[in-house]
Motif scaffolding. Sequence first.
Motif, PDB file in Angstrom:
ATOM      1  N   VAL A  92     -40.914  -1.327  29.246  1.00 20.85           N
ATOM      2  CA  VAL A  92     -41.509  -1.140  27.914  1.00 20.85           C
ATOM      3  C   VAL A  92     -41.402  -2.428  27.105  1.00 20.85           C
ATOM      4  O   VAL A  92     -42.365  -2.847  26.452  1.00 20.85           O
ATOM      5  CB  VAL A  92     -40.834   0.044  27.183  1.00 20.85           C
ATOM      6  N   LEU A  93     -40.241  -3.082  27.133  1.00 17.57           N
ATOM      7  CA  LEU A  93     -40.080  -4.351  26.412  1.00 17.57           C
ATOM      8  C   LEU A  93     -41.011  -5.428  26.951  1.00 17.57           C
ATOM      9  O   LEU A  93     -41.573  -6.227  26.188  1.00 17.57           O
ATOM     10  CB  LEU A  93     -38.626  -4.824  26.491  1.00 17.57           C
ATOM     11  N   SER A  94     -41.197  -5.452  28.259  1.00 16.76           N
ATOM     12  CA  SER A  94     -42.115  -6.410  28.865  1.00 16.76           C
ATOM     13  C   SER A  94     -43.544  -6.164  28.394  1.00 16.76           C
ATOM     14  O   SER A  94     -44.274  -7.107  28.059  1.00 16.76           O
ATOM     15  CB  SER A  94     -42.042  -6.313  30.390  1.00 16.76           C
ATOM     16  N   ALA A  95     -43.955  -4.913  28.356  1.00 20.00           N
ATOM     17  CA  ALA A  95     -45.307  -4.579  27.908  1.00 20.00           C
ATOM     18  C   ALA A  95     -45.503  -4.946  26.435  1.00 20.00           C
ATOM     19  O   ALA A  95     -46.555  -5.473  26.054  1.00 20.00           O
ATOM     20  CB  ALA A  95     -45.581  -3.095  28.127  1.00 20.00           C
ATOM     21  N   ILE A  96     -44.501  -4.701  25.614  1.00 24.60           N
ATOM     22  CA  ILE A  96     -44.595  -5.062  24.191  1.00 24.60           C
ATOM     23  C   ILE A  96     -44.705  -6.576  24.034  1.00 24.60           C
ATOM     24  O   ILE A  96     -45.503  -7.073  23.237  1.00 24.60           O
ATOM     25  CB  ILE A  96     -43.389  -4.504  23.409  1.00 24.60           C
ATOM     26  N   GLY A  97     -43.914  -7.309  24.803  1.00 26.84           N
ATOM     27  CA  GLY A  97     -44.001  -8.770  24.750  1.00 26.84           C
ATOM     28  C   GLY A  97     -45.364  -9.277  25.177  1.00 26.84           C
ATOM     29  O   GLY A  97     -45.903 -10.239  24.611  1.00 26.84           O
ATOM     30  N   GLN A  98     -45.966  -8.621  26.173  1.00 30.28           N
ATOM     31  CA  GLN A  98     -47.290  -9.030  26.630  1.00 30.28           C
ATOM     32  C   GLN A  98     -48.378  -8.682  25.618  1.00 30.28           C
ATOM     33  O   GLN A  98     -49.406  -9.358  25.553  1.00 30.28           O
ATOM     34  CB  GLN A  98     -47.610  -8.404  27.986  1.00 30.28           C
ATOM     35  N   LEU A  99     -48.171  -7.636  24.820  1.00 31.45           N
ATOM     36  CA  LEU A  99     -49.133  -7.310  23.765  1.00 31.45           C
ATOM     37  C   LEU A  99     -49.302  -8.469  22.789  1.00 31.45           C
ATOM     38  O   LEU A  99     -50.396  -8.713  22.279  1.00 31.45           O
ATOM     39  CB  LEU A  99     -48.682  -6.062  23.002  1.00 31.45           C
ATOM     40  N   LEU A 100     -48.219  -9.178  22.526  1.00 27.59           N
ATOM     41  CA  LEU A 100     -48.280 -10.310  21.609  1.00 27.59           C
ATOM     42  C   LEU A 100     -49.032 -11.493  22.199  1.00 27.59           C
ATOM     43  O   LEU A 100     -49.488 -12.369  21.461  1.00 27.59           O
ATOM     44  CB  LEU A 100     -46.863 -10.733  21.218  1.00 27.59           C
ATOM     45  N   LEU A 101     -49.175 -11.540  23.505  1.00 24.36           N
ATOM     46  CA  LEU A 101     -49.829 -12.668  24.162  1.00 24.36           C
ATOM     47  C   LEU A 101     -51.290 -12.409  24.524  1.00 24.36           C
ATOM     48  O   LEU A 101     -51.926 -13.263  25.129  1.00 24.36           O
ATOM     49  CB  LEU A 101     -49.053 -13.041  25.428  1.00 24.36           C
TER      50      LEU A 101
END
Length: 134
Positions: A92-101
Amino acid sequence: MSTVKEATGWVGWIGFAGIILILNGIFSAVQGVVALVGPEAYYVVTDGSLFLFDITGWGWWNLIIGLLLAFAGVALFVGATWARVVAVIVAVLSAIGQLLLIPAQPWWSLIVIAIDILVIYAVTAHGREVRLDD
């Protein structure tokens, strides 16, 4: 009447999730190291908008998330409940971080988000079957 459950063929999803978490973790960690070693600023111009990124913060984020992803992937093969919980949280944290990119790397970000969703599905839907398979 027997109450012993048997593992189904879907237990392979956990192996898939473990391997994907390890690969995703390695890629994220490499991205983090490259960001920490490279220049300190990154910018993208899209549709007349300018996006500025602090590479150092992004590099540390990716390095930490990458190491946690790889650790969770290895721990999934043990079949422990805590490994499944950690795998879901880190995915989930990885997906959230990728949303910003998404503005900077739209295709890569969407692919990683889709893979994170598959991992979350695999771990939550078929995670208990790892213990039964042993």
